[in-house]
Design a protein around this motif. Structure first.
Motif, PDB file in Angstrom:
ATOM      1  N   PRO A 157      -2.549  -4.057 -17.631  1.00  0.00           N
ATOM      2  CA  PRO A 157      -3.384  -4.740 -16.490  1.00  0.00           C
ATOM      3  C   PRO A 157      -4.785  -4.416 -16.284  1.00  0.00           C
ATOM      4  O   PRO A 157      -5.636  -3.768 -17.005  1.00  0.00           O
ATOM      5  CB  PRO A 157      -2.642  -3.180 -14.914  1.00  0.00           C
ATOM      6  N   MET A 158      -5.483  -5.825 -15.228  1.00  0.00           N
ATOM      7  CA  MET A 158      -6.721  -5.887 -15.439  1.00  0.00           C
ATOM      8  C   MET A 158      -7.737  -4.973 -15.182  1.00  0.00           C
ATOM      9  O   MET A 158      -8.819  -4.963 -16.009  1.00  0.00           O
ATOM     10  CB  MET A 158      -6.788  -7.555 -14.846  1.00  0.00           C
ATOM     11  N   TYR A 159      -7.128  -4.140 -14.355  1.00  0.00           N
ATOM     12  CA  TYR A 159      -8.091  -2.717 -13.678  1.00  0.00           C
ATOM     13  C   TYR A 159      -8.409  -1.471 -14.761  1.00  0.00           C
ATOM     14  O   TYR A 159      -9.125  -1.107 -14.950  1.00  0.00           O
ATOM     15  CB  TYR A 159      -7.429  -2.260 -12.680  1.00  0.00           C
ATOM     16  N   GLN A 160      -6.847  -1.557 -15.523  1.00  0.00           N
ATOM     17  CA  GLN A 160      -6.836  -0.468 -16.502  1.00  0.00           C
ATOM     18  C   GLN A 160      -7.878  -0.967 -17.932  1.00  0.00           C
ATOM     19  O   GLN A 160      -8.579  -0.436 -18.249  1.00  0.00           O
ATOM     20  CB  GLN A 160      -5.804  -0.166 -17.035  1.00  0.00           C
ATOM     21  N   TYR A 161      -8.177  -2.787 -18.136  1.00  0.00           N
ATOM     22  CA  TYR A 161      -8.472  -2.735 -19.368  1.00  0.00           C
ATOM     23  C   TYR A 161     -10.167  -2.717 -19.065  1.00  0.00           C
ATOM     24  O   TYR A 161     -11.040  -2.578 -19.905  1.00  0.00           O
ATOM     25  CB  TYR A 161      -8.202  -4.329 -19.840  1.00  0.00           C
ATOM     26  N   ILE A 162     -10.500  -3.368 -17.671  1.00  0.00           N
ATOM     27  CA  ILE A 162     -11.749  -3.161 -17.216  1.00  0.00           C
ATOM     28  C   ILE A 162     -12.176  -1.964 -17.593  1.00  0.00           C
ATOM     29  O   ILE A 162     -13.326  -1.293 -17.800  1.00  0.00           O
ATOM     30  CB  ILE A 162     -11.690  -3.247 -15.555  1.00  0.00           C
ATOM     31  N   MET A 163     -10.695  -0.307 -17.169  1.00  0.00           N
ATOM     32  CA  MET A 163     -11.881   0.893 -16.836  1.00  0.00           C
ATOM     33  C   MET A 163     -11.925   1.117 -18.778  1.00  0.00           C
ATOM     34  O   MET A 163     -12.707   2.083 -19.465  1.00  0.00           O
ATOM     35  CB  MET A 163     -10.645   1.726 -16.483  1.00  0.00           C
ATOM     36  N   LYS A 164     -11.115   0.657 -19.581  1.00  0.00           N
ATOM     37  CA  LYS A 164     -10.898   1.022 -20.824  1.00  0.00           C
ATOM     38  C   LYS A 164     -12.205   0.336 -21.333  1.00  0.00           C
ATOM     39  O   LYS A 164     -13.177   1.141 -22.127  1.00  0.00           O
ATOM     40  CB  LYS A 164      -9.347   0.856 -21.981  1.00  0.00           C
ATOM     41  N   ASP A 165     -12.576  -0.924 -21.287  1.00  0.00           N
ATOM     42  CA  ASP A 165     -13.965  -1.303 -21.277  1.00  0.00           C
ATOM     43  C   ASP A 165     -15.223  -0.472 -21.357  1.00  0.00           C
ATOM     44  O   ASP A 165     -15.762  -0.184 -22.280  1.00  0.00           O
ATOM     45  CB  ASP A 165     -14.022  -2.209 -21.182  1.00  0.00           C
ATOM     46  N   ASN A 190      -6.804  -0.863  -3.434  1.00  0.00           N
ATOM     47  CA  ASN A 190      -6.867   0.313  -4.131  1.00  0.00           C
ATOM     48  C   ASN A 190      -5.736   0.209  -5.017  1.00  0.00           C
ATOM     49  O   ASN A 190      -6.219   1.499  -5.769  1.00  0.00           O
ATOM     50  CB  ASN A 190      -8.135   0.974  -3.686  1.00  0.00           C
ATOM     51  N   GLY A 191      -4.422   0.373  -4.736  1.00  0.00           N
ATOM     52  CA  GLY A 191      -3.072   0.161  -5.181  1.00  0.00           C
ATOM     53  C   GLY A 191      -3.136   1.679  -4.715  1.00  0.00           C
ATOM     54  O   GLY A 191      -2.149   2.394  -5.923  1.00  0.00           O
ATOM     55  N   ILE A 192      -3.568   2.644  -3.666  1.00  0.00           N
ATOM     56  CA  ILE A 192      -3.214   3.731  -3.504  1.00  0.00           C
ATOM     57  C   ILE A 192      -1.830   3.679  -2.044  1.00  0.00           C
ATOM     58  O   ILE A 192      -1.717   2.836  -1.600  1.00  0.00           O
ATOM     59  CB  ILE A 192      -4.036   4.359  -2.926  1.00  0.00           C
ATOM     60  N   ARG A 193      -0.822   4.660  -2.422  1.00  0.00           N
ATOM     61  CA  ARG A 193       0.333   4.772  -1.431  1.00  0.00           C
ATOM     62  C   ARG A 193      -0.791   5.596  -0.123  1.00  0.00           C
ATOM     63  O   ARG A 193      -1.207   7.060   0.130  1.00  0.00           O
ATOM     64  CB  ARG A 193       1.357   5.787  -2.741  1.00  0.00           C
ATOM     65  N   PHE A 194      -0.241   5.321   1.239  1.00  0.00           N
ATOM     66  CA  PHE A 194      -0.562   5.906   1.744  1.00  0.00           C
ATOM     67  C   PHE A 194       0.503   6.135   3.242  1.00  0.00           C
ATOM     68  O   PHE A 194       1.746   5.420   3.741  1.00  0.00           O
ATOM     69  CB  PHE A 194      -1.440   5.068   3.025  1.00  0.00           C
ATOM     70  N   PHE A 195       0.968   7.591   3.194  1.00  0.00           N
ATOM     71  CA  PHE A 195       1.707   8.491   4.153  1.00  0.00           C
ATOM     72  C   PHE A 195       0.944   9.127   5.254  1.00  0.00           C
ATOM     73  O   PHE A 195       0.133  10.003   5.145  1.00  0.00           O
ATOM     74  CB  PHE A 195       3.134   9.289   3.561  1.00  0.00           C
ATOM     75  N   LEU A 196       1.680   9.055   6.482  1.00  0.00           N
ATOM     76  CA  LEU A 196       1.946  10.488   7.329  1.00  0.00           C
ATOM     77  C   LEU A 196       2.375  10.970   7.088  1.00  0.00           C
ATOM     78  O   LEU A 196       3.430  11.405   6.372  1.00  0.00           O
ATOM     79  CB  LEU A 196       1.851   9.391   8.955  1.00  0.00           C
ATOM     80  N   TRP A 197       1.551  12.704   7.448  1.00  0.00           N
ATOM     81  CA  TRP A 197       2.200  14.274   7.366  1.00  0.00           C
ATOM     82  C   TRP A 197       2.002  15.279   8.351  1.00  0.00           C
ATOM     83  O   TRP A 197       0.919  15.005   8.805  1.00  0.00           O
ATOM     84  CB  TRP A 197       1.125  14.564   5.723  1.00  0.00           C
ATOM     85  N   ILE A 233     -10.869  -7.487  -6.024  1.00  0.00           N
ATOM     86  CA  ILE A 233     -10.004  -5.480  -5.479  1.00  0.00           C
ATOM     87  C   ILE A 233      -9.454  -5.166  -7.173  1.00  0.00           C
ATOM     88  O   ILE A 233      -9.760  -4.304  -6.842  1.00  0.00           O
ATOM     89  CB  ILE A 233      -8.619  -7.025  -5.232  1.00  0.00           C
ATOM     90  N   THR A 234      -9.680  -5.817  -8.279  1.00  0.00           N
ATOM     91  CA  THR A 234      -9.386  -5.311  -9.077  1.00  0.00           C
ATOM     92  C   THR A 234     -10.220  -4.754  -9.632  1.00  0.00           C
ATOM     93  O   THR A 234     -10.315  -3.567 -10.156  1.00  0.00           O
ATOM     94  CB  THR A 234      -8.965  -7.266 -10.803  1.00  0.00           C
ATOM     95  N   SER A 235     -11.920  -5.234  -9.647  1.00  0.00           N
ATOM     96  CA  SER A 235     -12.710  -4.621 -10.012  1.00  0.00           C
ATOM     97  C   SER A 235     -13.293  -3.551  -9.424  1.00  0.00           C
ATOM     98  O   SER A 235     -14.108  -2.108 -10.129  1.00  0.00           O
ATOM     99  CB  SER A 235     -14.150  -4.832 -10.235  1.00  0.00           C
ATOM    100  N   ARG A 236     -12.852  -3.076  -7.784  1.00  0.00           N
ATOM    101  CA  ARG A 236     -13.024  -1.921  -7.340  1.00  0.00           C
ATOM    102  C   ARG A 236     -11.435  -1.028  -7.770  1.00  0.00           C
ATOM    103  O   ARG A 236     -12.828   0.284  -7.010  1.00  0.00           O
ATOM    104  CB  ARG A 236     -12.684  -2.993  -6.008  1.00  0.00           C
ATOM    105  N   ARG A 237     -10.908  -1.389  -7.913  1.00  0.00           N
ATOM    106  CA  ARG A 237      -9.757  -0.300  -8.330  1.00  0.00           C
ATOM    107  C   ARG A 237     -10.073   0.497  -9.807  1.00  0.00           C
ATOM    108  O   ARG A 237     -10.432   1.299  -9.433  1.00  0.00           O
ATOM    109  CB  ARG A 237      -8.291  -1.232  -8.336  1.00  0.00           C
ATOM    110  N   ALA A 238     -10.856  -0.540 -10.229  1.00  0.00           N
ATOM    111  CA  ALA A 238     -11.467  -0.143 -11.748  1.00  0.00           C
ATOM    112  C   ALA A 238     -12.140   1.108 -11.323  1.00  0.00           C
ATOM    113  O   ALA A 238     -12.516   1.876 -11.729  1.00  0.00           O
ATOM    114  CB  ALA A 238     -11.984  -1.304 -12.426  1.00  0.00           C
ATOM    115  N   LEU A 239     -13.354   0.816 -10.958  1.00  0.00           N
ATOM    116  CA  LEU A 239     -14.838   1.470 -10.139  1.00  0.00           C
ATOM    117  C   LEU A 239     -13.789   2.675  -9.827  1.00  0.00           C
ATOM    118  O   LEU A 239     -14.328   3.628  -9.557  1.00  0.00           O
ATOM    119  CB  LEU A 239     -15.570   1.240  -9.688  1.00  0.00           C
TER     120      LEU A 239
END
Length: 372
Positions: A11-19, A120-127, A50-56
């Protein structure tokens, strides 16, 4: 795009992180150096913000990067993982009737949290917290804590802070604990509602509050009362405690009904009433009809909350929108991006409400108007 090869399956966000990690390890980015913004990264890697924000975001969660609000992202001193990245955010609540979550205060807040999490690819739930105050087993989950009444055990908050839970509170706040919080600025909201009535020429303004007494009003309504008093003070209007009605009970419409009747049964009734919530304003409207009082011709009426039904009241209700979608967005952003912001001290934010002017408020009628 940089020279590092990217596999088709990454995934592109992982590529940005790795780089970026590679560039940190190579010394291209040194400790405390600023990183490109998410806009700049999106341009460099030919991808979306959105992708670059997820990487950061994930670099922050892994400890490679820290953020300072209003300044940007910087390379961490350690340059190595400290904690696992956050993958899930829970809104934890206790002693809250689930049916109340249909109120726009909550639905808009939930939507704001969900929007930031999905981006940001995060799951959201009520608890729902049980009597043992059990949080999710995942110690790396983000917790947005909703406490809406005084029975919440503050010692639990102290324990969670000591456990270094990733946590932010919304709606109510506990400044002495140093836990990040986001709230609606109820003091400003009360001020703006009262200021709107003053701007129409009203100087004799009643206020309806829920509670057992003036000293037993909960945090949010106490702040609205402070805003009411501040607006009066700034216009040199004397504060008259007899213009405040406080009635107990869970039925806010009944509180508004009783409060309005009490205010308007005095020898010299107010020319405007701030009901402190839309449900109380609806109850006040019912009382006005019974008493033969016209709104807004005889008395202006102000609500607070901007419930959907308020636009269809007769007359349509002037009110205050609390902007709780923004509240939810900021709570999620603090969890994902800003918990490491230690330079500015405790993270705290107050969302400013907005006055919605409709038909239930009008300029103060003059003696000439009354004789027509």
């Amino acid at each position: 795009m940089t020279g590092m090869e990217k596999s088709d399956k990454m995934p592109m966000y992982q590529y940005i992180m790795k780089d970026i990690k590679r560039r940190i390890e190579a010394g291209e980015f040194k400790a405390h150096d600023p990183l490109p913004t998410q806009i700049e990264l999106a341009r460099q890697y030919n991808t979306s913000e959105i992708t670059s924000r997820r990487a950061l975001s994930d670099l922050v969660q892994e400890g490679y990067v820290y953020r300072i609000r209003g300044k940007g992202s910087f390379v961490n001193e350690a340059g190595a993982p400290q904690r696992k990245p956050m993958r899930t955010v829970y809104l934890a609540y206790k002693n809250e009737a689930v049916a109340a979550f249909n109120h726009p205060f909550f639905t808009e807040m939930f939507q704001g949290i969900r929007d930031v999490c999905e981006e940001n690819g995060i799951r959201f739930f009520l608890w729902g917290l049980n009597e043992e105050y059990k949080l999710p087993d995942d110690p790396d989950a983000g917790i947005i804590l909703l406490t809406t009444n005084h029975v919440f055990d503050i010692q639990r908050l102290t324990g969670w802070k000591e456990e270094k839970r990733r946590m932010v509170t919304v709606h109510f706040f506990y400044p002495h604990l140093g836990i990040p919080y986001v709230i609606v600025d109820n003091l400003t909201g009360g001020y703006l509602a009262t200021q709107h009535l003053i701007s129409l020429g009203h100087r004799d303004i009643g206020l309806i509050l829920p509670g057992e007494s003036m000293v037993d009003v909960n945090q949010e309504f106490s702040l609205r009362l402070q805003g009411y008093r501040l607006a009066l003070s700034q216009h040199q209007i004397p504060f008259n405690q007899e213009r405040i009605t406080v009635f107990p009970g869970e039925d806010f419409a009944e509180t508004g009904y009783r409060g309005f009747k009490s205010l308007m049964s005095t020898e010299h009734p107010p020319t405007a009433v701030f009901a402190s919530s839309d449900l109380k304003a609806i109850g006040a409207m019912n009382a006005a009809r019974e008493m033969g009082i016209r709104i807004p011709e005889d008395v202006s009426l102000m609500g607070y909350d901007d419930l959907a039904m308020s636009a269809f009241a007769n007359p349509a209700l002037s009110t205050v929108n609390q902007n709780t979608r923004k509240l939810g967005e900021r709570a999620a952003e603090i969890l994902l991006f800003e918990l490491r912001d230690e330079e500015n001290g405790q993270i705290r934010e107050e969302i400013v409400p907005t006055v919605i002017v409709r038909d239930s408020t009008a300029p103060l009628a003059t003696d000439a108007d009354a004789q027509r």
